[in-house]
Enzyme design. Sequence first.
Site, PDB file in Angstrom:
ATOM      1  N   CYS A 153      -0.440  -2.512   9.624  1.00 50.27           N
ATOM      2  CA  CYS A 153       0.620  -3.187   8.867  1.00 50.27           C
ATOM      3  C   CYS A 153       1.820  -3.514   9.762  1.00 50.27           C
ATOM      4  CB  CYS A 153       1.015  -2.343   7.656  1.00 50.27           C
ATOM      5  SG  CYS A 153       1.954  -3.245   6.443  1.00 50.27           S
ATOM      6  N   HIS A 309      -4.208  -0.812   4.799  1.00 55.59           N
ATOM      7  CA  HIS A 309      -3.816   0.569   5.102  1.00 55.59           C
ATOM      8  C   HIS A 309      -4.982   1.534   4.925  1.00 55.59           C
ATOM      9  CE1 HIS A 309       0.607   0.268   5.391  1.00 55.59           C
ATOM     10  NE2 HIS A 309       0.474  -0.772   4.588  1.00 55.59           N
ATOM     11  N   GLU A 311      -5.103   4.550   5.927  1.00 51.74           N
ATOM     12  CA  GLU A 311      -4.592   5.906   5.675  1.00 51.74           C
ATOM     13  C   GLU A 311      -4.199   6.106   4.215  1.00 51.74           C
ATOM     14  OE1 GLU A 311      -2.823   3.529   6.874  1.00 51.74           O
ATOM     15  OE2 GLU A 311      -0.748   3.712   6.162  1.00 51.74           O
TER      16      GLU A 311
END
Lengths: 335, 84
Positions: A153, A309, A311
């Site tokens: 990002c 993302h 994570e």
Amino acid sequence: MKAGVIVFPGTNCDRDTLEACQEFGWEAEYIWHDDIFEQSSMHASTLRGEADLQYEQRTASVRKSGEGEKQSLKHSHSVFQAFVPHAGIHPSPQKGEGAGASNNLNKYDVIFLPGGFSYGDYVRSGALAKFSPVIEYLKEYIEQKRGFVVGICNGFQILCEAGLLPGALTHNEGLKFICADSELILNEGKREEERRKSPNLNFNNSFVYPSPLGGEGDFQRERKPANVRKSGEGYCNQPSHPCFTPHTSRFTLPIAHAEGRYVADEKTIQELKEKEMIFLTYKENPNGSVENIAGLYDKERRIIGMMPHPERAFFKELGNEDGKIIFDFIEKRCV
Amino acid sequence: MIKYKADITVKLKNGVRDPQGSAIETVLKRVKGENTKIHVGKFFSIEIEASDIEDANEKISQISNEILSNPILEEYEMIRLEEV
């Protein structure tokens, strides 16, 4: 395997990234952008206790002031001053003084530039972060081919701004901040086809992750069958799955960005295609990216940048574990 | 050293889609019936010390190129440069 997570003022996905790395079985620690001498890289476990406390204070003060982003940016700086007592007054390392510091980065097998809003996205996203001292050392790290660099990002935006990845990211076509699940296609290219056939990846119902310690410690993670999973298709590396193709796979990851539209000139796009540098594309383009680009390799395949993302889709409590596909992808390129 | 002041605008290059500009064009067409071409950009005002106006020009051009704009998608224009 050891991971470093670079933190800029305003970065807000640092902790998610760190925890995901640790859950995946890697060692992980933070790297403060402005202070990468010995004392700055404190071990994550020391950091964690304080982080909990500081996080409480930060959220409390944000709630109180209602100023949100601005306040949290200011506060995250002071959080790190608490970790690194001299962070604010430490003279920034100059170019050329790098030997010690780049050795410092050399202990990491993978370095993450996590998501968030470095420098509040002022001027342009990533425009100010690219001047942080750690970026110079990161360039040395890359030149030495020491390890793998991952920008997620805002990290992707910084890598593009710093010229480490081609092209640039700008405002979404619809001008909105998009926060949504996005179906993605991982295209490792034909060159990676052979790697997929490696004994570490079996096409039954589980990935086999090589133990970071090697030897007997290999552990398996169960994959949920596709019909149990709620979001996206995910884990469709099984040849029986309808969307399986020999060198691509589809899965779902969250995206959250306002400036995620990838732009590059035609010559660059041509090169990206020829060298198979586009490793991740959107199934349905959410932001107007050229060629549906969601993630890129650099020419040397030592750096990746991606808007989604992984994570944020890692822990099963959150209902989607597809992020592990990306962590697995990274690990395969580091070992 | 002399103090100079410069104004700089930054906008997307021709050929890079400017969704903000397009949105304003659509509204203008509806409200005023005008056909327009609109680019939305940013404005920066800089004060800087330099030995002469050429030096100031050079310094500000460099700043504009490296920090204020991203040459891949944007172009800048120095619309004013004068002694304070």
